[in-house]
Structure formats: C-alpha cells, structure tokens
Design an enzyme around this catalytic site. Structure first.
Site, short mmCIF file in Angstrom:
data_model
loop_
_atom_site.label_atom_id
_atom_site.label_comp_id
_atom_site.label_asym_id
_atom_site.label_seq_id
_atom_site.Cartn_x
_atom_site.Cartn_y
_atom_site.Cartn_z
N SER A 256 -7.28 -15.00 5.01
CA SER A 256 -8.35 -14.51 4.26
C SER A 256 -8.37 -13.09 3.92
CB SER A 256 -9.45 -14.84 5.32
OG SER A 256 -9.94 -16.08 5.54
N ARG B 148 -13.98 -8.88 13.46
CA ARG B 148 -12.56 -8.52 12.85
C ARG B 148 -12.45 -6.98 13.00
NH1 ARG B 148 -13.20 -12.82 13.40
NH2 ARG B 148 -12.76 -14.64 12.12
N GLU C 270 -9.56 -7.54 4.47
CA GLU C 270 -9.23 -7.62 5.98
C GLU C 270 -7.68 -7.17 6.21
OE1 GLU C 270 -9.17 -11.51 9.03
OE2 GLU C 270 -10.39 -11.63 7.46
#
Length: 339
Positions: free
Chosen positions: A242, A164, A333
């Site tokens: 998320s 990520r 995130e």
C-alpha cells in the site's frame, strides 16, 4: 562484515528503483550492526540502514555514504505469564517469522502473513493488516542509540505507536533496531478475527477465532489476489505494498460513498484505495513506466527502467487528484530516502 562498492539500491528494494550505494556493508550479527553504525558515525559518513527494502523509495542519485544491509538472524523463546515471548533479530524475514510462529502454534501475528521485509522494520511502521498490527504484540524493542552511543530497550509506551506510525518513524535514523520481542499466545486458534473481508473468506463471524493455518492461508490468498505478496514473476508485486495510508479524518469530513471505519472519538478512517480509484487513478492506470497495480489501486508499481523521480511524480499526481476531488490529503506510507 562484507563490504561492497557501488552496489545497486534498486536490486535491494522491492520497487526496483535507486542508484548505486557508495559503500554497502552487510552485517550478520547485532554486534556487527552496531560496529558498522559506529564506524560510519565516527567517520562522518552518511548512513542508511536497510532491511528488506520493501518500504523504501531509494534515490536515483544513489547514496554517497554507507548503506548497512541488515542480515542478522536468530530467534529465542521464553515463557511469560500468559504468552510466549519471541525475541527476533532485526534482519529476520518477517514472512518467515510469521510462518514459523503459525507452525509453532503461536497466535498474534497470523494476519500479517505475506508482508515482505525484515522484522526490524515492523515497529518503525507499526506494520498492520487484516485487523492486526505489531503494536498489539510487541513487548520490547532493543535499539542502538546513536547519539548516546549505547543500547537501550524500548517498551511499548516508549515507542509511541499509532496507526502506521511510531517514535522510530518520526525520528528517523536516531535509533537503530537490533531485536524485536513479541508476546504471542500459545494455541492452534487465531486471535479474534476483526476484519470483515477476512471473516467472509474464512466463513466466520466477526469476533470468532479460526485455526491458525486457515487464517494464514486465507490472508495469503487475499494478498496474492491484490499483488501484495512479493513474487519476482509478478510485475504487480514490484511495489511497496500500500503506497498510501488510509486517511483518518473528523467524521464530519467523511466522504459520501467511501468505506470508512471508526477511528476514535469523532474520527473515521477512510479507504485510501477507494479514494484513489474514484479520483481517476484506478487499477492499471499507467504513466510511462510507473502507475497503479492492475490488481489494487493502492499499490504503485514500477516497470524495468523506472526511476524514483517518475514514481514520486506519479504519487504526487494521485495525491493532488484525491485532494481536488474529495478534499482529503493522502500520505505516502513508504519512506522516500533523500540524499
């Protein structure tokens, strides 16, 4: 280029928070995108480049500068040695791209179905789900280098991809994505299925392949069940997906009972959803107009009238709760834009 004044950032993001943009510039070609960025830089106006708005927490104060809304479109195909390379304009819908590649019999991004946002954002976050991430198929990213005032082509090694993360994310704003090229595999079968939940849903073993259409349908089914397919009628989809990444820790710091996966030599990846759930912020936990999704504890959702301040305050409480209970630090995130 279409220019609007005082456009609502909340209406351009899936979390539905954020104040007005002083100047919103909508571009439909890569050339217009470069021009809009150069104009803002030349005038000394603060610049925010926005795609699908699915991974952004926009500020309540709005943006006192230029917001460039990327709506570029177009795909081109060319045959490589073992793959078909697909060059995609940054503003193309990611979900529509995945649907098109599956329909065309091209494998490599099928488990990334249902993810909202634009294609240009995918290399920034190194988007991934259900055992695939875009770093596995990206062959080139064409960018506008704002400091150098020229276009550049980044190869995978230049992008610094990790879980990520990427060089583009670590140095925000320096490079503006114009196109992304993917090397996809021709055929009606998926790449090997490596994610246990997906394998179970498909009724296959880990490492097996499955029909592309079946994989896409299974992923969409799983994501809808978690409120992670954008749907204006589903209040649980008012999220950024998320909200926290799965923390990667030394294996000695693994949490008893928490699902984990190998993450390189001596390290494991922990389930952020399990940590949030078991720190007291399970599904449906609400504080005012924000809280966890009723379908998945890892998604933070908003209600009409919510603010970015409320959302980030709740996120900080979740982070503190997990840290206190398990000694693990969660990392958000989505990008929280600061003015």
């Amino acid at each position: 280029m279409l220019v609007r004044r005082n456009a609502s950032l909340a209406e351009l993001t899936t979390l539905r928070v954020g104040g007005p943009a002083d100047r919103l510039v909508e571009v439909t070609t890569a050339e217009e995108l470069v021009t809009a960025v150069r104009d803002a830089d030349a005038a000394g106006r603060p610049l925010l480049v926005l795609g699908g708005g699915s991974n952004v927490v926009a500020p309540d104060e709005g943006w006192a500068g230029d917001v460039v809304l990327v709506r570029t479109r177009g795909l081109s195909y060319r045959c490589a040695a073992r793959t078909v390379e697909v060059e995609v304009q940054a503003g193309e819908s990611w979900e529509e791209l995945v649907a098109a590649t599956v329909a065309d019999g091209l494998a490599g991004v099928e488990t990334l179905s249902g993810i909202p946002g634009s294609t240009g954002a995918t290399p920034v976050q190194n988007v991934g789900a259900y055992g695939q991430e875009v770093a596995q198929t990206i062959t080139a990213v064409r960018v506008w280098d704002r400091a150098a005032g020229r276009q550049r082509v980044l190869r995978p090694a230049d992008c610094g991809f990790s879980y990520r993360n990427s060089r583009l994310k670590q140095r925000p704003g320096e490079l503006v994505v114009l196109t992304v090229t993917f090397g996809l595999f021709p055929g009606r079968r998926s790449r090997p299925v490596t994610y246990a939940e997906l394998a179970t849903t498909l009724g296959v073993d880990i490492g097996d392949t499955a029909p592309l259409d079946d994989v896409r349908a299974a992923v969409l089914q799983l994501r809808r069940g978690k409120g992670m397919v954008w749907d204006p009628a589903d209040r649980d989809s008012r999220s950024a997906g998320s909200f926290f990444t799965n923390p990667v820790v030394p294996h000695t710091a693994a949490v008893e009972g928490c699902p984990s996966w190998p993450a390189g030599k001596g390290r494991v990846k922990l389930s952020a959803a399990w940590l949030v759930q078991n720190a007291g912020y399970g599904r449906g936990t609400r504080e005012g107009r924000v809280g966890t999704s009723s379908k998945h504890s890892l998604a933070l959702t908003t209600e009409p009238g919510a603010t970015a301040t409320e959302l980030m305050a709740f996120a900080e409480k979740v982070i503190a709760g997990v840290q206190e209970r398990f000694g693990v630090t969660l990392v958000p995130e989505p990008t929280a834009v600061s003015v």
